[in-house]
Design a protein around this motif. Sequence first.
Motif, PDB file in Angstrom:
ATOM      1  N   ALA A   1       0.031   5.464  -1.560  1.00  0.00           N
ATOM      2  CA  ALA A   1       0.628   4.717  -2.486  1.00  0.00           C
ATOM      3  C   ALA A   1      -0.267   4.551  -3.769  1.00  0.00           C
ATOM      4  O   ALA A   1      -1.316   4.709  -3.488  1.00  0.00           O
ATOM      5  N   THR A   2       0.485   4.215  -4.922  1.00  0.00           N
ATOM      6  CA  THR A   2      -0.032   4.096  -6.089  1.00  0.00           C
ATOM      7  C   THR A   2       0.126   2.990  -6.920  1.00  0.00           C
ATOM      8  O   THR A   2       1.385   2.487  -6.827  1.00  0.00           O
TER       9      THR A   2
ATOM     10  N   ASN B   1       4.226   3.273  -6.360  1.00  0.00           N
ATOM     11  CA  ASN B   1       4.868   4.485  -6.046  1.00  0.00           C
ATOM     12  C   ASN B   1       4.443   4.611  -4.671  1.00  0.00           C
ATOM     13  O   ASN B   1       3.196   4.573  -4.616  1.00  0.00           O
ATOM     14  N   TYR B   2       5.382   5.023  -3.677  1.00  0.00           N
ATOM     15  CA  TYR B   2       5.176   5.093  -2.368  1.00  0.00           C
ATOM     16  C   TYR B   2       5.569   6.396  -1.759  1.00  0.00           C
ATOM     17  O   TYR B   2       6.511   6.834  -2.170  1.00  0.00           O
TER      18      TYR B   2
ATOM     19  N   ILE C   1       1.344  -2.132  -2.109  1.00  0.00           N
ATOM     20  CA  ILE C   1       0.070  -1.913  -2.712  1.00  0.00           C
ATOM     21  C   ILE C   1       0.214  -3.027  -3.786  1.00  0.00           C
ATOM     22  O   ILE C   1       1.101  -3.249  -4.291  1.00  0.00           O
ATOM     23  N   SER C   2      -1.040  -3.642  -4.076  1.00  0.00           N
ATOM     24  CA  SER C   2      -0.991  -4.543  -5.035  1.00  0.00           C
ATOM     25  C   SER C   2      -2.548  -4.610  -5.677  1.00  0.00           C
ATOM     26  O   SER C   2      -3.482  -3.915  -5.062  1.00  0.00           O
ATOM     27  N   ARG C   3      -2.543  -5.220  -6.837  1.00  0.00           N
ATOM     28  CA  ARG C   3      -3.881  -5.085  -7.368  1.00  0.00           C
ATOM     29  C   ARG C   3      -4.169  -6.626  -7.895  1.00  0.00           C
ATOM     30  O   ARG C   3      -3.054  -7.166  -8.545  1.00  0.00           O
ATOM     31  N   ASP C   4      -5.601  -7.017  -8.038  1.00  0.00           N
ATOM     32  CA  ASP C   4      -6.176  -8.155  -8.669  1.00  0.00           C
ATOM     33  C   ASP C   4      -6.818  -7.927  -9.773  1.00  0.00           C
ATOM     34  O   ASP C   4      -7.920  -7.113  -9.629  1.00  0.00           O
TER      35      ASP C   4
ATOM     36  N   TYR D   1      -5.206  -3.459  -3.090  1.00  0.00           N
ATOM     37  CA  TYR D   1      -5.073  -4.094  -1.576  1.00  0.00           C
ATOM     38  C   TYR D   1      -3.838  -3.035  -1.101  1.00  0.00           C
ATOM     39  O   TYR D   1      -3.107  -2.563  -1.905  1.00  0.00           O
ATOM     40  N   LEU D   2      -3.874  -2.846   0.164  1.00  0.00           N
ATOM     41  CA  LEU D   2      -2.834  -2.126   0.809  1.00  0.00           C
ATOM     42  C   LEU D   2      -2.193  -2.880   1.987  1.00  0.00           C
ATOM     43  O   LEU D   2      -3.156  -2.930   2.931  1.00  0.00           O
ATOM     44  N   GLN D   3      -1.359  -3.506   1.965  1.00  0.00           N
ATOM     45  CA  GLN D   3      -0.830  -4.205   3.069  1.00  0.00           C
ATOM     46  C   GLN D   3       0.089  -3.292   3.881  1.00  0.00           C
ATOM     47  O   GLN D   3       1.083  -2.854   3.301  1.00  0.00           O
TER      48      GLN D   3
END
Length: 116
Positions: free
Chosen positions: A48-49, A57-58, A68-71, A78-80
């Motif tokens: 994922a990106t 994108n997965y 995927i998420s970003r802080d 993160y990758l849940q």
Amino acid sequence: VQLQASGGGLVQAGGSLRLSCSVSGSISTPNVMGWSRQAPGQQRDLVATITTWGMTNYADSVKGRFTISRDAANNTIYLQMNSLKPENTGVYYCSYKLVLSIATDWGQGTQVTVSS
């Protein structure tokens, strides 16, 4: 840029894990950050990106199960991972790349093992 991944472990099939990757150093934008998986004896495959603008994108194999998420404030992605399968087993590497660059920086990887 330095990347530090964490959160891997051993989980039963159907379980969940959350991976984290903190990024430090000379971070520039726009960039693309992501996760890739490498199983023993196999090539490293993109999972994922996520871009600076939040576009994701997965890989087809994880769509609907991984997020995927970003802080941005904490320079962390993160990758849940939910509904994990044995084929998701491998070392997960986080990556950082400027959109206009061909060079990619990699973290040290974190092991994910999914038992059947």
